[in-house]
Structure formats: C-alpha cells, structure tokens
Design an enzyme around this catalytic site. Structure first.
Site, mmCIF file in Angstrom:
data_model
loop_
_atom_site.group_PDB
_atom_site.id
_atom_site.type_symbol
_atom_site.label_atom_id
_atom_site.label_comp_id
_atom_site.label_asym_id
_atom_site.label_seq_id
_atom_site.Cartn_x
_atom_site.Cartn_y
_atom_site.Cartn_z
ATOM 1 N N GLY A 47 -4.823 44.477 -17.262
ATOM 2 C CA GLY A 47 -4.616 42.892 -17.193
ATOM 3 C C GLY A 47 -3.048 42.550 -16.540
ATOM 4 C CB ALA A 48 -2.587 39.676 -14.306
ATOM 5 C CD GLN A 210 -12.744 44.621 -18.312
ATOM 6 O OE1 GLN A 210 -13.860 43.880 -17.903
ATOM 7 N NE2 GLN A 210 -12.317 44.904 -16.417
ATOM 8 C CG ASP A 251 -6.026 38.991 -12.936
ATOM 9 O OD1 ASP A 251 -5.255 39.986 -13.209
ATOM 10 O OD2 ASP A 251 -7.080 38.483 -13.206
ATOM 11 C CG HIS A 474 17.473 13.309 -7.968
ATOM 12 N ND1 HIS A 474 17.995 13.503 -6.294
ATOM 13 C CD2 HIS A 474 18.430 13.017 -8.229
ATOM 14 C CE1 HIS A 474 19.427 13.293 -6.531
ATOM 15 N NE2 HIS A 474 19.517 12.372 -7.628
#
Length: 595
Positions: A47-48, A210, A251, A474
């Site tokens: 898992g990232a 998974q 990811d 801006h």
C-alpha cells in the site's frame, strides 16, 4: 495491535505481516534496514502510504545503526526510543546510501521515495530527529486518510444520490495499505457509517489476491456487506446493473491526472466509462507526483513469473512459460471522474461526466444544461476549498487573491471559458457557487450570473490565451510579494529575475531546473493593463516558466490542474522565503537585472 497498522516500539517497526492474512494475523517486528526492505519487496507491508511510512522508519533504523559515540569512537548503543546518545556522530553518507536502497525497493509508488526524501533532511540531526519527522508523517497520514475518505464519500453521494449504494473496489486501500482508516476503503467506511452502503463488490485482485485476502478481511471486520468476485467479472457486474460507482486508490498520480494503481485498474476505468459509472480515485496528497508530467513516464514494476505460473505452491502452467506480470497499470486521466485527496476534489473531469458520471451532451448553441451546472459546482467546490486553505495560510487575506479553472468548450467552435472566483468576497468564506464564468478570449462574463468576476480576471485570461493551462492561482504570499517588490526596477518594463542553484526550482517543471528567469511585472491601477502586459510577454517568451511576480501585488502561477497551480505557488513562496532567510541576494545564486 492497536488501530494503526504501523507502530514504533522499542526501536523496531511493528506491523501485521500481510502475507499471513486472512487466516493468520501475525505480528512482524522489523529491526534492520534489510528487514524493512524485505518486508516491502515481499509485500509483507504494502500500500503506497504504508510503504512510504515504513521506508521512513527504515531511515530511522539506518541512522541509529550508523551513529557512533563521539567520546569513545565506538558504535552507539541507542536508547529505547531510537535516538542516539548525546554526543553521537552520524555517518551521514552511510545513512544516505541506506536511504537510497530503501527508496528503490518499489519504484512505481511515489510515496516511498517521497517519504524517504522527506526524512533525509533530518539525518544529520540524529535518529531522534528522523524519528520525530516520521512520527509526524504517521499522524499526518491518519488525518489525511479521514479527510480524503470523507471528501470521497461526499462526492459519491452527490453523484449517485442519497440512497444505499452498490460500490466496487479493487486491490486493498484500507488500514493495511495506510496507517489508519484507508483511502478508498476509508470512503466505504464513511458511507457505511452513514447507512449508504447496500453492498461492496470486491475484486480478488490478481496476482496476489490483495482484494480476496485483505480487503474482504477488512470489510468483514468493519461489518460492511460485500461479495468477492474475480477481476474479469467486474465489467459484467457493471453491465448487469450491480455497480453504482467504482472507488480505487493510487500508487502515483501524475501532473495531468494519469493514475498508476494495481494491475486491473485500467480495465475497470474502461468498463466504467462504457457503462456511464463514476470512477473515483482516493489517495493522499503524497501520492500526487506533480514533477512527472504524464503516466507515460511511470516505471511499472514487473513481478516474479511464479506469481502467474503457479498458485499456492502448485504449478498451473507448463514449465518455462514466458510471463507478462506487471504489478501496476496506468489509467489515463480522461477515464477518471475525480481524484480526491485530503484537500478535497483536486481533479474533476467535469466536461466529460454529468452527475451520474455520463457524458455531457452539448446543446446546439453551445449552452450547458443542469448536468453541466452540477459539474461547475464541483469545480467551484474545488476552487473554494483551495481558497480557504490559502486564506488560512494568510496568502489570500480578506478579499485579496483569486483562483480559476479552465472550462472546455461545450462543442467545437463554441466559446472557451474560465470559472473564476467572484469579486469582493472573503476567500475564507467562499462557497461552491461563488464563481463566475468568463470568456477567455475577451474577459467578458456570461450574462445572467449572480456574481461579478474578480477584478483581476484579466490576469487569468492572459495566461489561458497563451498557455494550455488548466488552472491559475493568484495569491499575496508574503515572501514572494516582498522579493518582487524589492527586485522590480522603476518604469514600465518587465524586470527579469534570475534565480539559480536551489533544489526547489524542480517544483516548477522546468526543462532546465537549475535556473529560472521569473518576470516581475509593473503594478498598474488598471488591472487590464497588467493582463495585457502578461499576454504580450508570454506570447514573446514561449519558454517562460509557469510563475510570475507583480510588483507589490503578489504572484501568479498556473498548471495542468488546480492542485499543480497551487503547488507551484507554494513552491515559489518557499523559494522566496529561503532566499530571504539566507540573505542570498548577490549575483550567485540570485541575479536582478537584464538577462
């Protein structure tokens, strides 16, 4: 184990060994860099966000291991909290080498390199400083999980209605993949708590299952109704009316909105587009890689052939069968309905989808109907969320500053608009409908709108006329505004400001990130004149960076997305603060004057 999937205890990282799930919940205690790397590469930790934080803890361990007691010139025996003894000396080069090994453990997920790079800056301060930074990151991830999950749940209900929903998810994006409630699964949890989940279809997620092993286990623990299916059945589930929306994690998300995720995600996005179903990506900001332009640049990890040629230790394919086993795929941005982070909706494909995720038809006269107005509301919400964040940082005090996003024409040949913040409103109190549609070609507002556009809209339209930007920001950030004011020369000419030698220059996406020449524009009472100056300069300087100063009047930045434009504003302010605090205003690395 507590609710967190990652715990620092007595100098070790403690987690669940995901390889044993769902049948065995076993603790994994990692005390060395090699153990951290092995856990990441073998998917014991996956898992990232989770591997990013685990990698940072690996740097803590490396710093401890390469700290010696300066009084005896012997290896340090660190105290239980992981910090070196007083007087310890860190072998920074050795730790950096270990950090490089950790960051390379899995190349596709950007979070790993991001987290390791974040703690690198603290290595020279010792292991306790690296640990403190990592624990901050761990706490931030928990907050980001809940915020992103809540934003995603809100959007799903706006798109699909206030009713029990049939949802589909892929891979695992829960607390096992993060450190808290998760991202896409976190959104499922929030929706379940609201009584808005009829059922979740869980892709098994080849090749390591998974979804079957981890997501089904997590949903069962949370009491969320679900069914498990094979990956190749997902499109048929959509075709037979069993799916209202698809929620996945990521990811890596590139600057243009391309999404790298577990293999099979691209197929889901194609099927969702065909069936008119919202396809929503939920991820932390750390997963967004604005330095990478498109998904074509992503390195897709190839995994072992044995994951495909056999299962459960039993061979299922002939010996020596050649294998194509990518761990990830990349979903093009035009198939993504929305990308959601803890900052809210950072990307919304408003011109491709209506409130049900279906294509928006254009009227004969180019006008947009109620579906498009709903899409504008989503863009307005993203603008308002960003404005409030910048207001809280003091960069948009009171009614100052403005934000816009480009709106694609309803049909070829019709007018192209920007959706810009309205005039005279506090940026800390903006709502989704406090925006105005303005023609890019001549800066005229559409008739019949209840608000007037910001007085500085001509600055935005000048950018859109000369650049393929998707959003413009801006702001009146203090250090950048001060530097521009001191750097500008008297008169009506543009002052080129050359800056070089700073690592932060990489944040602007420059072809040559070692040097940038930023134009400083004079500040005229008539904003239209400022816009005209910007228009002329950008046409004459096609290689100008996506940032500019206006003397005494703040900065303007732009990018492919609103998130990228905001990131560049933040990067420019950080650069100017660094210059101000270090006093580096001589010819090297800062040079004021003609180039």
């Amino acid at each position: 184990m507590d609710d967190s999937s990652l715990i620092w205890d007595d100098g070790a990282l403690v987690t669940i060994d995901q390889r044993g799930l769902p049948h065995e919940v076993r603790e994994l205690r990692l005390r060395t860099v090699d153990e951290i790397i092995e856990a990441i590469t073998t998917l014991a930790i996956r898992g990232a966000p989770a591997i990013g934080i685990a990698g940072a803890f690996g740097v803590v361990i490396a710093t401890r291991a390469h700290t010696r007691d300066s009084s005896v010139d012997a290896p340090d025996q660190s105290i239980d909290d992981g910090s070196p003894r007083a007087g310890g000396v860190v072998d920074v080069a050795a730790v950096q080498a270990e950090a490089d090994r950790i960051a390379a453990a899995r190349p596709t997920a950007v979070n790993l390199a991001w987290a390791v790079d974040r703690v690198r800056a603290r290595i020279a301060e010792g292991a306790d400083a690296v640990l403190a930074e990592t624990l901050d990151m761990l706490a931030e991830d928990g907050r980001a999980n809940l915020a992103a999950a809540t934003h995603a749940a809100d959007l799903v209900q706006r798109l699909c209605g206030e009713r029990p929903l049939r949802l589909l998810t892929h891979c695992n994006t829960g607390r096992l993949a993060t450190s808290a409630v998760g991202t896409a699964i976190g959104a499922l949890r929030v929706l379940h708590e609201r009584g808005a989940v009829a059922e979740v279809i869980v892709d098994e997620t080849r090749p390591l299952l998974q979804g079957a092993r981890l997501t089904a286990w997590e949903l069962a623990q949370a009491g969320i109704p679900h069914r498990l299916t094979i990956d190749s059945a997902a499109a048929w589930a959509m075709a037979t009316g069993q799916v209202d929306a698809v929620l996945v994690g990521a990811d890596r998300i590139t600057a243009n909105g391309d999404v790298a995720n577990k293999i099979g995600t691209f197929s889901l996005a194609l099927a969702a587009r065909h069936h008119g179903i919202p396809f929503i990506v939920v991820a932390p900001e750390s997963t967004r890689d604005t330095a990478m332009a498109t998904g074509a640049q992503i390195v897709v990890e190839q995994r072992a052939a044995t994951e495909v040629t056999g299962f459960g230790g039993v061979a299922t394919a002939p010996v020596d069968t050649a294998v194509f086993n990518p761990a990830f795929d990349v979903t093009p941005t035009d198939l993504v309905t929305a990308v959601i982070t803890e900052n809210g909706v950072v990307y919304r494909n408003a011109d491709s989808f209506d409130e049900q995720g279906r294509a928006i038809p254009a009227g004969a006269d180019g006008a947009r109907g109620p579906a498009a107005e709903s899409a504008f509301a989503e863009q307005g919400l993203a603008i308002a969320d960003t404005a409030r964040q910048l207001y809280q940082r003091g960069w948009m005090p009171g009614t100052a500053g403005n934000i816009s996003v480009r709106v694609a024409p309803a049909q070829p040949g019709s007018r192209e608009d920007t959706l810009v913040t309205a005039s005279g409103l506090s940026k800390g109190e903006l709502g989704a409908d406090d925006t105005v549609l303005v023609a890019i070609a001549d800066t005229t507002a559409r008739p019949g709108q209840r608000r007037k556009p910001s007085a500085e809209t001509s600055i935005h339209t000048a950018v859109y006329r000369t650049r393929p930007a998707g959003a413009v920001v801006h702001v009146h950030s203090p250090f950048a505004t001060a530097l521009a004011t001191t750097a500008a020369r008297p008169g009506d000419a543009v002052t080129p400001l050359r800056i070089s030698g700073f690592e932060l220059l990489k944040g602007f996406g420059l072809a040559n990130p070692s040097t940038v020449v930023i134009p400083v524009f004079p500040n005229w009472p008539e904003v239209a004149r400022i816009g005209a100056d910007i228009d002329t300069y950008l046409r004459e300087n096609p290689d100008a960076p996506p940032i500019l100063f206006i003397t005494g009047h703040g900065i303007t930045t732009w990018g492919d997305t609103l998130a990228q434009a905001r990131d560049r504003a933040e990067c420019l302010e950080a650069l100017c603060e660094l210059i101000a605090r270090t006093g580096r205003t001589d010819a090297t690395p800062l040079e004021i004057g003609p180039t």
